[in-house]
Design an enzyme around this catalytic site. Sequence first.
Site, PDB file in Angstrom:
ATOM      1  N   LYS A   2       0.843  -1.206   0.000  1.00  0.00           N
ATOM      2  CA  LYS A   2       0.000   0.000   0.000  1.00  0.00           C
ATOM      3  C   LYS A   2       0.877   1.253   0.000  1.00  0.00           C
ATOM      4  CE  LYS A   2      -3.845  -2.337   2.312  1.00  0.00           C
ATOM      5  NZ  LYS A   2      -4.459  -2.727   3.590  1.00  0.00           N
ATOM      6  N   GLN A  39      -4.081  -1.277   9.849  1.00  0.00           N
ATOM      7  CA  GLN A  39      -4.189  -2.613   9.264  1.00  0.00           C
ATOM      8  C   GLN A  39      -4.835  -3.588  10.267  1.00  0.00           C
ATOM      9  OE1 GLN A  39      -3.525  -3.348   6.123  1.00  0.00           O
ATOM     10  NE2 GLN A  39      -3.776  -5.547   6.220  1.00  0.00           N
ATOM     11  N   ASP A  58     -10.541   3.504   4.729  1.00  0.00           N
ATOM     12  CA  ASP A  58     -11.065   2.129   4.669  1.00  0.00           C
ATOM     13  C   ASP A  58     -12.594   2.128   4.603  1.00  0.00           C
ATOM     14  OD1 ASP A  58      -9.195   0.006   4.629  1.00  0.00           O
ATOM     15  OD2 ASP A  58      -8.635   0.391   6.717  1.00  0.00           O
TER      16      ASP A  58
HETATM   17  N1  GUN Z   1      -6.770  -6.326   6.495  1.00  0.00           N
HETATM   18  C1  GUN Z   1      -7.121  -7.016   5.386  1.00  0.00           C
HETATM   19  N2  GUN Z   1      -7.729  -6.195   4.500  1.00  0.00           N
HETATM   20  C2  GUN Z   1      -7.757  -4.970   5.054  1.00  0.00           C
HETATM   21  C3  GUN Z   1      -8.233  -3.707   4.617  1.00  0.00           C
HETATM   22  O1  GUN Z   1      -8.796  -3.533   3.521  1.00  0.00           O
HETATM   23  N3  GUN Z   1      -8.063  -2.671   5.474  1.00  0.00           N
HETATM   24  C4  GUN Z   1      -7.468  -2.827   6.685  1.00  0.00           C
HETATM   25  N4  GUN Z   1      -7.360  -1.745   7.463  1.00  0.00           N
HETATM   26  N5  GUN Z   1      -7.013  -3.982   7.125  1.00  0.00           N
HETATM   27  C5  GUN Z   1      -7.158  -5.045   6.305  1.00  0.00           C
END
Ligand code: GUN
Length: 295
Positions: free
Chosen positions: A54, A98, A121
């Site tokens: 990311k 995350q 998110d």
């Molecule tokens: N863990 C797995 N997918 C995601 C996501 O899209 N956002 C976040 N914050 N954690 C994740």
Amino acid sequence: MAAALIDGRAAAEALRARLAITADFFKATTGRPAGLATVLVGEDPASGVYVRSKGKATREAGMESFSHQLPADTREADLLALVEKLNRDEQVDGILVQLPLPEQIDAARVIDAIDPAKDVDGFHVVNAGRLAVGADALVPCTPLGCLHLLKSHLGNLSGADAVVIGRSNIVGKPMAMLLLGESATVTIAHSRTGDLPALCRRADILVAAVGRPEMVRGDWIKPGATVIDVGINRVPAGEGKAKLVGDVAFDEAREVAGAITPVPGGVGPMTIAMLLRNTLVAAHRRAGLAVPEDL
Ligand code: GUN
């Protein structure tokens, strides 16, 4: 005839190229790059890979990436203090904590602490509520990516029969809201749904987001339907190796569907592209700038 493949890699690449232009425009207009802060707690290798990719994608799109890594034994109060600091930081337009978080930390409390205007998110209840009432929201990245693929492939979704398998707050529920917003007729199916195969056979649009490898079989699919496979399941492939499969039995489904997303290379690449999009949307709104139409 075998179904058309919906190429998520190509779609994500095209979107990221457009986002990079918008990111440059934002920087030229405001004198600063749009910024995304990521927070990783602990050492989970898969989460580490996701967060690093990311950050890389953020920089490649011409935005600033601020990465925070905290030890696995971090106290909830310390994580909340970091979130508060990022909420106040003018350089930060988006905050991504995350998941999953270590067990001593209540994820709901952390998500609640994120400024909804920076919640890229789309997990905060304010954004979930805004999506539900059709107001401007930050929308979870995976369902947003699915909708992008569906609209690019089908154009208008109005009046289509859509079945979403899975009722999570991250994919199933927001996916249903987005499809409803496009005037599809939406059914959310889940583990207690009776006669799931018969329900799926009615669907012009079938979105599978359950996390069960190859659960959706070829004979569950209406001929010509568009199938979006959100599943990413790691299964043994012999000789100690593993392979990725979706929630849909791809080879069977491909014989029946009109179009289908592969795993990998379907929905997955769209998720990061949509995270970049959400960061730019948040940046524009925070700066009082109009969000470009085609974002
Ligand atoms: N863990 C797995 N997918 C995601 C996501 O899209 N956002 C976040 N914050 N954690 C994740």
